[in-house]
Design an enzyme around this catalytic site. Structure first.
Site, PDB file in Angstrom:
ATOM      1  N   ASP A  14       0.837  -1.190   0.000  1.00 43.96           N
ATOM      2  CA  ASP A  14       0.000   0.000   0.000  1.00 43.96           C
ATOM      3  C   ASP A  14       0.878   1.248   0.000  1.00 43.96           C
ATOM      4  O   ASP A  14       2.019   1.235   0.504  1.00 43.96           O
ATOM      5  CB  ASP A  14      -0.902   0.027   1.239  1.00 43.96           C
ATOM      6  CG  ASP A  14      -1.989  -1.032   1.179  1.00 43.96           C
ATOM      7  OD1 ASP A  14      -2.190  -1.599   0.095  1.00 43.96           O
ATOM      8  OD2 ASP A  14      -2.628  -1.272   2.215  1.00 43.96           O
ATOM      9  N   CYS A  21      -0.402   7.674  59.533  1.00 40.00           N
ATOM     10  CA  CYS A  21       0.140   8.867  60.195  1.00 40.00           C
ATOM     11  C   CYS A  21       1.635   9.017  59.924  1.00 40.00           C
ATOM     12  O   CYS A  21       2.395   9.493  60.782  1.00 40.00           O
ATOM     13  CB  CYS A  21      -0.112   8.824  61.713  1.00 40.00           C
ATOM     14  SG  CYS A  21      -1.858   8.915  62.158  1.00 40.00           S
ATOM     15  N   GLY A  58       2.896  10.746  57.170  1.00 36.44           N
ATOM     16  CA  GLY A  58       3.224  11.947  56.399  1.00 36.44           C
ATOM     17  C   GLY A  58       2.854  11.877  54.934  1.00 36.44           C
ATOM     18  O   GLY A  58       3.295  12.721  54.140  1.00 36.44           O
ATOM     19  N   LYS A  59       2.047  10.903  54.558  1.00 36.63           N
ATOM     20  CA  LYS A  59       1.684  10.768  53.137  1.00 36.63           C
ATOM     21  C   LYS A  59       0.914  11.987  52.624  1.00 36.63           C
ATOM     22  O   LYS A  59       1.165  12.468  51.521  1.00 36.63           O
ATOM     23  CB  LYS A  59       0.859   9.490  52.924  1.00 36.63           C
ATOM     24  CG  LYS A  59       1.609   8.202  53.240  1.00 36.63           C
ATOM     25  CD  LYS A  59       0.815   6.973  52.869  1.00 36.63           C
ATOM     26  CE  LYS A  59      -0.450   6.819  53.673  1.00 36.63           C
ATOM     27  NZ  LYS A  59      -0.195   6.617  55.123  1.00 36.63           N
ATOM     28  N   SER A  60      -0.007  12.475  53.427  1.00 34.26           N
ATOM     29  CA  SER A  60      -0.798  13.641  53.010  1.00 34.26           C
ATOM     30  C   SER A  60       0.083  14.867  52.830  1.00 34.26           C
ATOM     31  O   SER A  60      -0.118  15.669  51.904  1.00 34.26           O
ATOM     32  CB  SER A  60      -1.901  13.934  54.041  1.00 34.26           C
ATOM     33  OG  SER A  60      -2.804  12.859  54.122  1.00 34.26           O
TER      34      SER A  60
END
Length: 549
Positions: A151, A340, A342-344
């Protein structure tokens, strides 16, 4: 590109008639005809010229506006003009892979039509061939040396015979399926099976006569086999190797579309996924200027010497660039740590740095709201037992108490909620697929086996001193020691978590130190992306050039 500059006489009028379908509604007239005549080597620019010249009709009325939008169900006609006389050699480059004076193997670039036709009288592979191989001019008038075709927008290996005896022999070999051909294609999505056979007859599309299709009656046998070589992390596309045992027109394009994975860039057999890409993945759509199909390998017996010849050709730059762009999919980062820990705070730092973030806790909270996914499933399983009479939402306090008292119930709730969170995270990564990285905080990521299931590319852990976590940070969150102990018991211990991490953020001081640690980890992640890019480039080199490894 086809043009008429080398022709002086025998003007030929071309005429096409088609019916616009409802699916063509709002399609520009020039785009409609450009797509319909693509395989005949007619450019959209040529179509525009013909429309402006008054050669197009809609329901019997002349239309000179290329941008005229179709309503669907119109009868359309288009006239064109082409000139055909003897072939004129074109002194343009031709990448000759092999030539022994009898047989030549050429690496055809994408966008080059194989042989001339009334709709494409110049600018073909044949025009270049008769410059490089003038001896073939004594063969077939319009297709000298051609024993098979590719093609226009397919790149790769094509065999040419340099005399009539070998042309007939090679044509017979192709007809008798004695030539082994394999192609590389980039297809939309990820096939469910790594290997597959497609044995489906093909014929003209029952409605769109310029297209081919898998047909139940009246088709010719068509057989293909595919192997998935690689899939991009976001699941948008895959690299497949396709071996064909028959040589039907558009066979690979039709067969892959038939199993739900049309070729990337194929606007004839994959118009819908391409349109979605134009909307959701515009950068990738721009790279797909043609169907991503490349004739990769070719093996046959030489018609004179009977020597077994085998050739491979790495795909061109546009093909490679598409794969590299797909591999640059968002770096999926999972963020974990003890409760608790520290992820946030880290999520907030990342958000301030304009990095997309996701919180599993927030996802669950939304899911627990009335009519949310979690709310609905919980209600189906437990009735109104955990429904708050005032808000109508899930009563999280009552649910937590029940989970503490009954381990089986807790596991059942987790089995309900985890798939919802996983779905939300997957959608989050898809939404940010064009970003360098996106970070999802999922407390039970390791416990759910996401890292082993390859649902994330990197896991970042937050390590926090026990006294800080159970003291200062616990008090800030307003969680009593007994509740924290329960949360801890539902997770792996910190050492087990950290041992599975790609890198670790030390949360052992103040917020300024945490910010510094987060910045350091972002540099680590950037280095991982660079290493991944280099590794992928090396992988492609070995894959496409096996003899050099």
């Amino acid at each position: 590109m086809c043009n008429n500059e080398d022709f002086q006489e025998n003007e030929t009028e071309l005429l096409w008639t088609k019916t616009a379908e409802f699916s063509d509604r709002n399609t520009r007239l020039d785009k409609f005809w450009g797509t319909a005549l693509e395989e005949e080597g007619i450019s959209r620019g040529k179509v525009k010229d013909w429309i402006k010249a008054g050669f197009a009709e809609i329901n019997g009325k002349i239309c000179k506006k290329p941008n005229q939008k179709l309503m669907g169900n119109e009868e359309l006609t288009l006239k064109g003009e082409a000139e055909l006389t003897s072939l004129v050699p074109e002194e343009l480059p031709l990448e000759i892979i092999y030539n022994d004076g009898k047989i030549a193997v050429i690496n055809k670039p994408a966008g080059l039509t194989t042989h001339p036709a009334p709709s494409c009288p110049t600018g073909t592979l044949v025009h270049r061939m008769i410059h490089h191989f003038p001896e073939i001019r004594d063969m077939d008038e319009w297709r000298p040396g051609i024993v098979h075709r590719l093609d226009k927008f397919t790149s790769g290996l094509i065999t040419v015979a340099l005399n009539e005896h070998d042309r007939l022999a090679m044509s017979t070999a192709f007809a008798d399926r004695e030539v082994n051909k394999a192609y590389l294609a980039i297809v939309h999505g990820v096939p469910k099976r790594e290997f597959g056979e497609i044995d489906q007859p093909m014929g003209r599309h029952p409605v769109h006569k310029t297209k081919m299709a898998v047909v139940l009656k009246g088709g010719r046998d068509a057989r293909s086999e595919y192997e998935v070589l690689w899939s991009d992390p976001a699941g948008r596309a895959s690299l497949v190797k396709v071996k064909i045992y028959t040589g039907r027109t558009h066979q690979i394009r039709v067969h892959m579309a038939h199993i739900g994975h049309p070729l990337v860039g194929d606007q004839v057999y994959g118009s819908m996924p391409h349109a979605i890409w134009e909307q959701d993945q515009p950068q990738l759509a721009k790279l797909a200027e043609r169907q991503m199909l490349h004739a990769y390998s070719l093996s046959f017996t030489h018609p004179d010497s009977e020597e077994e010849l085998s050739f491979t050709q790495a795909p061109p730059e546009d093909f490679i660039n598409m794969l590299k762009a797909l591999d640059k999919s968002v770096q999926r980062v999972g963020l974990i740590g003890m409760p608790c820990g520290g992820k946030s705070a880290v999520l907030k730092i990342l958000a301030e740095k304009k990095i997309p973030t996701f919180s599993a806790d927030e996802s669950v909270a939304r899911s627990y709201e009335k009519d949310g996914a979690g709310w609905e499933l919980m209600r189906q399983r437990f009735g109104n037992r955990f429904i708050d009479n005032e808000t109508g939402n899930i009563d999280k306090a009552e649910l937590f108490t029940a989970m503490c008292e009954n381990e089986d119930l807790r596991r059942e709730v987790m089995n309900i909620i985890h798939p919802i969170v996983q779905h939300d995270v997957t959608e989050f990564y898809k939404t940010n697929s064009n970003q360098p990285l996106a970070v999802a905080e999922v407390p039970l990521l390791l416990e759910g086996g996401w890292h082993t299931k390859k649902l994330v590319d990197a896991v970042i852990g937050i390590r926090t001193p026990e006294e800080k976590r159970t003291g200062e940070l616990r008090e800030k969150r307003g969680i009593d020691p007994e509740m924290l102990a329960v949360f801890d018991s539902w997770q792996w211990d910190e050492k087990s978590k950290m041992d599975c991490c790609t890198a670790i953020i030390e949360n052992d001081a103040d917020l300024a130190k945490l910010d510094s640690e987060t910045t350091r980890i972002l540099e680590v992640l950037a280095d991982l992306r660079k290493d991944k890019e280099t590794s992928f480039e090396n992988y492609l080199k070995k894959l496409f050039n096996p003899d050099e490894s």
